[in-house]
Write a protein that holds these residues in place. Structure first.
Motif, PDB file in Angstrom:
ATOM      1  N   MET A 103      -7.524  -7.825  -3.951  1.00  0.00           N
ATOM      2  CA  MET A 103      -8.657  -7.046  -4.472  1.00  0.00           C
ATOM      3  C   MET A 103      -9.902  -7.901  -4.661  1.00  0.00           C
ATOM      4  O   MET A 103     -11.023  -7.374  -4.591  1.00  0.00           O
ATOM      5  CB  MET A 103      -8.282  -6.404  -5.817  1.00  0.00           C
ATOM      6  CG  MET A 103      -7.318  -5.264  -5.708  1.00  0.00           C
ATOM      7  SD  MET A 103      -6.803  -4.628  -7.329  1.00  0.00           S
ATOM      8  CE  MET A 103      -8.349  -4.275  -8.135  1.00  0.00           C
ATOM      9  N   THR A 104      -9.742  -9.169  -4.923  1.00  0.00           N
ATOM     10  CA  THR A 104     -10.896 -10.003  -5.271  1.00  0.00           C
ATOM     11  C   THR A 104     -11.247 -11.039  -4.220  1.00  0.00           C
ATOM     12  O   THR A 104     -12.165 -11.828  -4.438  1.00  0.00           O
ATOM     13  CB  THR A 104     -10.636 -10.737  -6.605  1.00  0.00           C
ATOM     14  OG1 THR A 104      -9.461 -11.535  -6.489  1.00  0.00           O
ATOM     15  CG2 THR A 104     -10.491  -9.749  -7.740  1.00  0.00           C
ATOM     16  N   GLN A 120      -8.301   0.922  -9.490  1.00  0.00           N
ATOM     17  CA  GLN A 120      -8.132   0.297  -8.167  1.00  0.00           C
ATOM     18  C   GLN A 120      -6.784  -0.403  -8.072  1.00  0.00           C
ATOM     19  O   GLN A 120      -6.112  -0.325  -7.051  1.00  0.00           O
ATOM     20  CB  GLN A 120      -9.246  -0.711  -7.904  1.00  0.00           C
ATOM     21  CG  GLN A 120     -10.582  -0.101  -7.637  1.00  0.00           C
ATOM     22  CD  GLN A 120     -11.661  -1.164  -7.522  1.00  0.00           C
ATOM     23  OE1 GLN A 120     -11.527  -2.282  -7.994  1.00  0.00           O
ATOM     24  NE2 GLN A 120     -12.754  -0.800  -6.886  1.00  0.00           N
ATOM     25  N   ARG A 171       0.808  -1.223   0.000  1.00  0.00           N
ATOM     26  CA  ARG A 171       0.000   0.000   0.000  1.00  0.00           C
ATOM     27  C   ARG A 171       0.842   1.275   0.000  1.00  0.00           C
ATOM     28  O   ARG A 171       0.520   2.236  -0.671  1.00  0.00           O
ATOM     29  CB  ARG A 171      -0.923   0.031   1.215  1.00  0.00           C
ATOM     30  CG  ARG A 171      -2.203  -0.686   1.015  1.00  0.00           C
ATOM     31  CD  ARG A 171      -3.060   0.100   0.085  1.00  0.00           C
ATOM     32  NE  ARG A 171      -4.355  -0.530  -0.075  1.00  0.00           N
ATOM     33  CZ  ARG A 171      -5.165  -0.259  -1.057  1.00  0.00           C
ATOM     34  NH1 ARG A 171      -4.842   0.602  -1.969  1.00  0.00           N
ATOM     35  NH2 ARG A 171      -6.311  -0.851  -1.150  1.00  0.00           N
ATOM     36  N   ARG A 194     -12.408   1.511 -13.921  1.00  0.00           N
ATOM     37  CA  ARG A 194     -12.386   1.625 -12.451  1.00  0.00           C
ATOM     38  C   ARG A 194     -11.573   0.489 -11.833  1.00  0.00           C
ATOM     39  O   ARG A 194     -10.833   0.699 -10.876  1.00  0.00           O
ATOM     40  CB  ARG A 194     -13.809   1.650 -11.898  1.00  0.00           C
ATOM     41  CG  ARG A 194     -14.511   2.973 -12.100  1.00  0.00           C
ATOM     42  CD  ARG A 194     -15.800   3.063 -11.313  1.00  0.00           C
ATOM     43  NE  ARG A 194     -16.807   2.093 -11.714  1.00  0.00           N
ATOM     44  CZ  ARG A 194     -17.639   2.246 -12.720  1.00  0.00           C
ATOM     45  NH1 ARG A 194     -17.595   3.344 -13.451  1.00  0.00           N
ATOM     46  NH2 ARG A 194     -18.531   1.320 -13.009  1.00  0.00           N
ATOM     47  N   ALA A 195     -11.718  -0.719 -12.391  1.00  0.00           N
ATOM     48  CA  ALA A 195     -10.941  -1.853 -11.883  1.00  0.00           C
ATOM     49  C   ALA A 195      -9.454  -1.581 -12.031  1.00  0.00           C
ATOM     50  O   ALA A 195      -8.657  -1.861 -11.125  1.00  0.00           O
ATOM     51  CB  ALA A 195     -11.318  -3.139 -12.619  1.00  0.00           C
ATOM     52  N   SER A 240      -4.101   1.998  -7.469  1.00  0.00           N
ATOM     53  CA  SER A 240      -4.145   2.701  -6.185  1.00  0.00           C
ATOM     54  C   SER A 240      -3.138   2.114  -5.191  1.00  0.00           C
ATOM     55  O   SER A 240      -2.842   2.735  -4.177  1.00  0.00           O
ATOM     56  CB  SER A 240      -5.558   2.676  -5.601  1.00  0.00           C
ATOM     57  OG  SER A 240      -5.876   1.382  -5.111  1.00  0.00           O
ATOM     58  N   TRP A 241      -2.635   0.929  -5.477  1.00  0.00           N
ATOM     59  CA  TRP A 241      -1.599   0.340  -4.640  1.00  0.00           C
ATOM     60  C   TRP A 241      -0.289   1.039  -4.998  1.00  0.00           C
ATOM     61  O   TRP A 241       0.203   0.910  -6.114  1.00  0.00           O
ATOM     62  CB  TRP A 241      -1.510  -1.164  -4.876  1.00  0.00           C
ATOM     63  CG  TRP A 241      -2.762  -1.867  -4.478  1.00  0.00           C
ATOM     64  CD1 TRP A 241      -3.936  -1.916  -5.159  1.00  0.00           C
ATOM     65  CD2 TRP A 241      -2.965  -2.618  -3.290  1.00  0.00           C
ATOM     66  NE1 TRP A 241      -4.863  -2.652  -4.469  1.00  0.00           N
ATOM     67  CE2 TRP A 241      -4.291  -3.098  -3.305  1.00  0.00           C
ATOM     68  CE3 TRP A 241      -2.147  -2.934  -2.201  1.00  0.00           C
ATOM     69  CZ2 TRP A 241      -4.815  -3.874  -2.286  1.00  0.00           C
ATOM     70  CZ3 TRP A 241      -2.676  -3.709  -1.191  1.00  0.00           C
ATOM     71  CH2 TRP A 241      -4.001  -4.166  -1.235  1.00  0.00           C
ATOM     72  N   HIS A 297      -3.975  -8.622  -7.003  1.00  0.00           N
ATOM     73  CA  HIS A 297      -5.239  -9.105  -7.581  1.00  0.00           C
ATOM     74  C   HIS A 297      -5.984  -9.972  -6.571  1.00  0.00           C
ATOM     75  O   HIS A 297      -7.185  -9.838  -6.392  1.00  0.00           O
ATOM     76  CB  HIS A 297      -4.976  -9.882  -8.870  1.00  0.00           C
ATOM     77  CG  HIS A 297      -6.214 -10.468  -9.441  1.00  0.00           C
ATOM     78  ND1 HIS A 297      -6.619 -11.743  -9.147  1.00  0.00           N
ATOM     79  CD2 HIS A 297      -7.166  -9.944 -10.245  1.00  0.00           C
ATOM     80  CE1 HIS A 297      -7.757 -11.983  -9.766  1.00  0.00           C
ATOM     81  NE2 HIS A 297      -8.108 -10.912 -10.442  1.00  0.00           N
ATOM     82  N   THR A 324     -15.481  -6.216 -12.124  1.00  0.00           N
ATOM     83  CA  THR A 324     -14.751  -7.152 -11.277  1.00  0.00           C
ATOM     84  C   THR A 324     -13.507  -7.634 -12.018  1.00  0.00           C
ATOM     85  O   THR A 324     -13.623  -8.188 -13.112  1.00  0.00           O
ATOM     86  CB  THR A 324     -15.627  -8.375 -10.930  1.00  0.00           C
ATOM     87  OG1 THR A 324     -16.819  -7.921 -10.320  1.00  0.00           O
ATOM     88  CG2 THR A 324     -14.882  -9.329  -9.993  1.00  0.00           C
TER      89      THR A 324
END
Length: 187
Positions: free
Chosen positions: A181-182, A153, A8, A149-150, A156-157, A178, A85
């Motif tokens: 995130m999922t 995201q 992060r 958007r995926a 964003s890391w 991944h 997704t």
């Protein structure tokens, strides 16, 4: 927790080791082992496409992940379902061909021009563009938006904004992220 903070915040391992009160060698080992376990849970391309076939579509987008290595930025692609997704994140190898084989429609941006029979990209912007082309481009953008958007995201890391590792290790990092995130948060 150390691996999560590393992904992060993209701080150096010695800084993270000091923050967690462990040696640098221990911090490296914890991060490497955790990333390997998380990456192993990420689906490979063929696994991600299971259940999809003719009549389905996916959204594909790509980027270069910057590294601190000279001339070594790595190309990666994210494949997402129509709802945004993420299905998988992988190096740019074989994705278009795998979708073509399964007759899965791929919605992509103009970078994928001439990529294959099942790839749909927006029309080029011309001043005299017919109304139907403009309508197609609007619909295309609307359908691709969840995939964008995926991808946002994933980026964003902070570690993926500028990686401080060998380029082969980036694949493991992308797969680990991944998985995070999922993963199912209901249990």
């Amino acid at each position: 927790m150390l691996a999560l903070v590393h992904l992060r915040k993209n701080e150096t391992i010695p800084a993270r080791a000091a923050g967690f009160g462990v040696s640098t060698a221990t911090a490296w080992r914890y991060v490497d082992e955790t990333l390997d376990v998380l990456a192993a849970w990420a689906p490979a391309l063929q696994e991600a496409l299971v259940g999809l076939g003719k009549g389905d579509f996916v959204i594909v987008d790509g980027t270069l992940i910057a590294t601190d290595r000279v001339h070594a930025d790595e190309p990666f692609q994210v494949i997402a379902r129509p709802d945004g997704t993420p299905l998988t994140a992988a190096r740019a190898h074989g994705i278009i061909q795998a979708c073509l084989t399964r007759q899965i429609l791929v919605l992509a941006d103009r970078a994928y021009q001439r990529a294959g029979a099942t790839v749909r990209i927006p029309y080029k912007n011309h001043r005299e563009q017919p109304a139907r082309y403009q309508e197609f481009n609007r619909d295309h953008a609307r359908l691709r938006a969840p995939g964008e958007r995926a991808f946002a995201q994933l980026k964003s890391w902070r570690l993926l904004r500028r990686a401080r590792c060998s380029t082969p290790r980036i694949g493991t990092i992308v797969q680990a992220i991944h998985t995070l995130m999922t993963c199912d948060h209901s249990g």
